[in-house]
Design an enzyme around this catalytic site. Sequence first.
Site, PDB file in Angstrom:
ATOM      1  N   SER A 126      -9.966   3.319 -39.546  1.00 47.45           N
ATOM      2  CA  SER A 126      -8.891   4.147 -40.094  1.00 47.45           C
ATOM      3  C   SER A 126      -8.399   3.714 -41.470  1.00 47.45           C
ATOM      4  CB  SER A 126      -7.706   4.182 -39.121  1.00 47.45           C
ATOM      5  OG  SER A 126      -8.039   4.959 -37.986  1.00 47.45           O
ATOM      6  N   LYS A 159      -8.896   6.280 -44.074  1.00 48.53           N
ATOM      7  CA  LYS A 159      -7.987   7.421 -44.221  1.00 48.53           C
ATOM      8  C   LYS A 159      -7.181   7.360 -45.520  1.00 48.53           C
ATOM      9  CE  LYS A 159      -7.557   7.699 -39.180  1.00 48.53           C
ATOM     10  NZ  LYS A 159      -6.676   7.492 -38.005  1.00 48.53           N
ATOM     11  N   TYR A 188     -15.959  12.851 -40.266  1.00 51.56           N
ATOM     12  CA  TYR A 188     -14.879  11.929 -39.882  1.00 51.56           C
ATOM     13  C   TYR A 188     -15.430  10.682 -39.182  1.00 51.56           C
ATOM     14  CZ  TYR A 188     -10.758  10.135 -37.452  1.00 51.56           C
ATOM     15  OH  TYR A 188      -9.762   9.328 -36.968  1.00 51.56           O
ATOM     16  N   TYR A 236       0.612   3.334 -37.171  1.00 51.01           N
ATOM     17  CA  TYR A 236       0.891   4.197 -36.018  1.00 51.01           C
ATOM     18  C   TYR A 236       2.284   3.900 -35.452  1.00 51.01           C
ATOM     19  CZ  TYR A 236      -4.127   4.242 -36.705  1.00 51.01           C
ATOM     20  OH  TYR A 236      -5.358   4.307 -37.265  1.00 51.01           O
ATOM     21  N   VAL A 258      -8.992   0.169 -36.260  1.00 49.72           N
ATOM     22  CA  VAL A 258      -9.291  -0.474 -34.979  1.00 49.72           C
ATOM     23  C   VAL A 258     -10.514  -1.380 -35.048  1.00 49.72           C
ATOM     24  CG1 VAL A 258      -8.140   1.302 -33.604  1.00 49.72           C
ATOM     25  CG2 VAL A 258     -10.593   1.529 -34.115  1.00 49.72           C
TER      26      VAL A 258
END
Length: 309
Positions: free
Chosen positions: A64, A67, A191, A243, A261
Site C-alpha cells: 500500500s 498508493k 492494482y 488506516y 502490509v
Amino acid sequence: MPEIVAVLAEIADQMARESERGRVASYIPQLARVDPKKFGIAVVTAEGAVHVAGDAEEPFSIQSISKVFTLTLALGRVGDTLWRRVGREPSGNAFNSIAQLERENGVPRNPFINAGAIVVTDVVLSGHPPKEALGDIVQFMRFLAGNEEIVVDKAVAQSETATGYRNVALANYMKAFGNIENPPEMTLGVYFHQCAIAMSCRDLAHAGRFLAEDGHHPATRRRVVSRERARRINALMLMCGHYDGSGDFAFKVGIPGKSGVGGGILGIVPGEASICVWSPGLNATGNSHLGSLALERLTKAMGWSVFGA
C-alpha cells in the site's frame, strides 16, 4: 542534533533484540514466507545524504505504499476532480472494510484504504491498456527512486490475484455505484501488480523525497507536483496513512507516513528528510510493528515532528 548514523545504528541494534515482532501478512501466501527477523531503515536528508542500517538494501513488496505514488499520478491526470470519487477523511475502519463503503454509497472515505486506492488506480488506468498503465506506475517509481532495476514481483502479484476476494468485492460494489469506470478485473489487475512492486528502503526513501522538498525532484530539481499538492498529500498521509491506526501513529511518531502490509513504512519530514523502514511483522491494525516503533524512536531522537520539536 545527534549524529544520525549513531542513532540509526542504535535503533537497528534495539530492533534486533526485540522479542515481539508482530505477525507477517499470512492472508497473502507469498508474503507469509518473508522472514520476520528482517529489519531495515534508510534516511535521505534534505542535503542528499543517505544513511542506512540493517536490511535497507533488500527489496520487499511495497504493497500500500504504492498508493502514495498512484495518487500523485492520478492527481496529475485529473486534478481535484478526483475528490468527486474519493473522500479525504480518516476511515476509522479496517483498510478492506466494505461496510463503510455501503453506508457511503460507493464513495471511499480516502485514497489510502483499499477501496479508495482501487478508484485511484481506475483513474490511472482510464484511457490506457492495463500494461501501459502499470508501466507508467513502474516507470514513475524508477524515476523518483533513481533506479531502473525496480520491477513487479510476479510471484507476489499472482498470490494477490489468487486470494484478493475482498478487493474483488470492493471493486464490483463500487462498479455498481458507477464509481469504477473500467472493467473491474482490469482495474484490479493493475492494482494487484502495483502493490507487488518490489523496492528497498533506500529506493523508497529516495522516491519519497519530493514530498519532503515541496514537490521537487531532488536530483533534477524538476517539479513533480506543486508545493500545495505536496503539502496536501502529506496531510492525507498523516491523517489516513495507517488506516485505523493513523491517529496512534500521528500521536507517537508525529510525521506523515504510509504503511504497507509488506512491512514497509514511508515517512516524510517536510524540509528535513525522507525515511523508509521495513520489518515484515504487523501489528493489529496491519502496520509494521517494529517499523512504527523504530520511527517513534528516530523522530524523538532527531526532534523531527510536524507538531514541533
